[in-house]
Design an enzyme around this catalytic site. Structure first.
Site: not given
Ligand code: MRU
Length: 356
Positions: A56-58, A99, A206, A247, A257-258
């Protein structure tokens, strides 16, 4: 380089297997208690790993998808270009459905498909070689971009600053330093005193499971707080800046973002604290004019009710709303930090300039 920090930043969170036919990831759902690796060989393995947030993480999702579609391309049994392209496209669309919010997923998959389309005159075997190069390039470029973003990010901080962050945008979510949290590792390397406050980031934690783990292993001064404590630490005067990843960023600077990020930005505005969004230009989607065009992923209510304590925290029949992301209005953002430089308002102009 400080070895303590390198152990955290130089990890193989996503890589090709030794035989070059599968993707190997660290299963992020097991952290911080266990470091387990998963080998992903089929389309379903890769789809599930992305959907379940094992990777996970963009940026990390994009890198995994690049390696993943390459491994799936190796399994296509035809020498015929049209048949190859059709099978490749089908797999690409399948992975892309895992996703919806992080644009890096479709960005990496499109980049891989462009390689196939641009080489229609070449034998399939040669195209496979070019695909291998491309997925490795996506990864290598991300390492470079994260380093630059972190350096620009650090230029916005001062000795002794307290910085609040949300979710995880460090090495596990990216390559090496990270984006939203990269400046903290760099600061530590340079001996600068930065105090990080990490939101735990409900529902899947996270911030607690990954961010506080990475920062504390690297020796960064990190304090974990519950999401509803952001206001008090700001009011106490402990926070001089907020830094988060992203994201998908729209052309006008609205940034997804999250879930919970926009609340942090609203608080920061109230207390007069700068709010910075950090991410690679691959996270900017010029096809989205504003945040209204960004699709927000809705996830399983069980994540709220079942996965928090050892026992369920709500009755099975209770209704839940579980959006995985929110969009921070561009008016709440002080600057957007990319590998190409720092964009300030008006974002419509400064972001467009990045692509000229
Ligand atoms: O649902 P997730 O854990 O994939 O969400 C991730 C985030 O919101 C991060 O802040 C974002 O992807 C940036 S990662 C460099």
């Amino acid at each position: 380089m400080n070895e303590e920090i390198k152990k955290v930043t130089h990890i193989d969170n996503v890589r090709l297997s030794d035989d070059g036919k599968s993707v190997v990831i660290i299963d992020q759902t097991q952290l911080p208690n266990r470091t387990e690796y998963l080998t992903l060989s089929t389309g379903k393995d890769i789809w599930d790993a992305i959907y379940k947030l094992q990777v996970r993480g963009a940026p990390a999702i994009g890198i995994c998808a690049g390696y993943g579609i390459y491994c799936l391309a190796l399994q296509i049994e035809t020498e015929d270009y049209d048949q190859f392209l059709a099978a490749f496209h089908e797999q690409k669309e399948y992975l892309n459905s895992s996703r919806p919010t992080a644009v890096n997923l479709s960005w990496a998959l499109n980049r891989m498909e462009d390689v196939v389309k641009a080489n229609a005159d070449k034998p399939v075997k040669e195209i496979l070689g070019l695909l291998e190069k491309e997925c490795k390039a996506i990864h290598a470029e991300d390492i470079e971009m994260c380093r630059k973003i972190s350096e620009y990010g650090l230029s916005l901080l001062h000795e002794g600053d307290g910085v609040l962050t949300h979710c995880n945008a460090g090495p596990l979510a990216t390559s090496r330093y990270g984006t939203g949290q990269g400046a903290f590792f760099l600061a530590k390397e340079k001996g600068m005193d930065i105090k990080v406050f990490a939101d735990e980031t409900r529902p899947l934690l996270q911030g607690a499971r990954l961010t506080s783990y990475e920062l504390s292993k690297a020796g960064v001064d990190v304090t974990l707080i519950c999401d509803n404590m952001a206001s008090i630490v700001m009011k106490n005067g402990w926070i001089q800046a907020c830094m988060v990843g992203c994201d998908r960023v729209a052309a006008n600077g609205d940034a997804a973002n999250k879930i919970g990020t926009s609340g942090v930005a609203i608080l920061a505005k109230h207390y007069g604290i700068p709010f910075y969004v950090l991410g690679p230009t691959s996270t900017i989607d010029m096809n989205c004019k504003t945040g209204d065009d960004i699709k927000i992923e809705l996830r399983d209510p069980e994540e709220i009710k079942e996965k928090f304590y050892a026992e369920p925290v709500a009755l099975k029949e209770v209704k839940c709303y579980n959006p995985a992301f929110d969009v921070t209005d561009h008016e709440l953002i002080t600057a957007i930090v990319t590998e190409k430089g720092i964009c300030y308002p008006p974002f419509t102009e400064s972001i467009a300039a990045l692509f000229r």
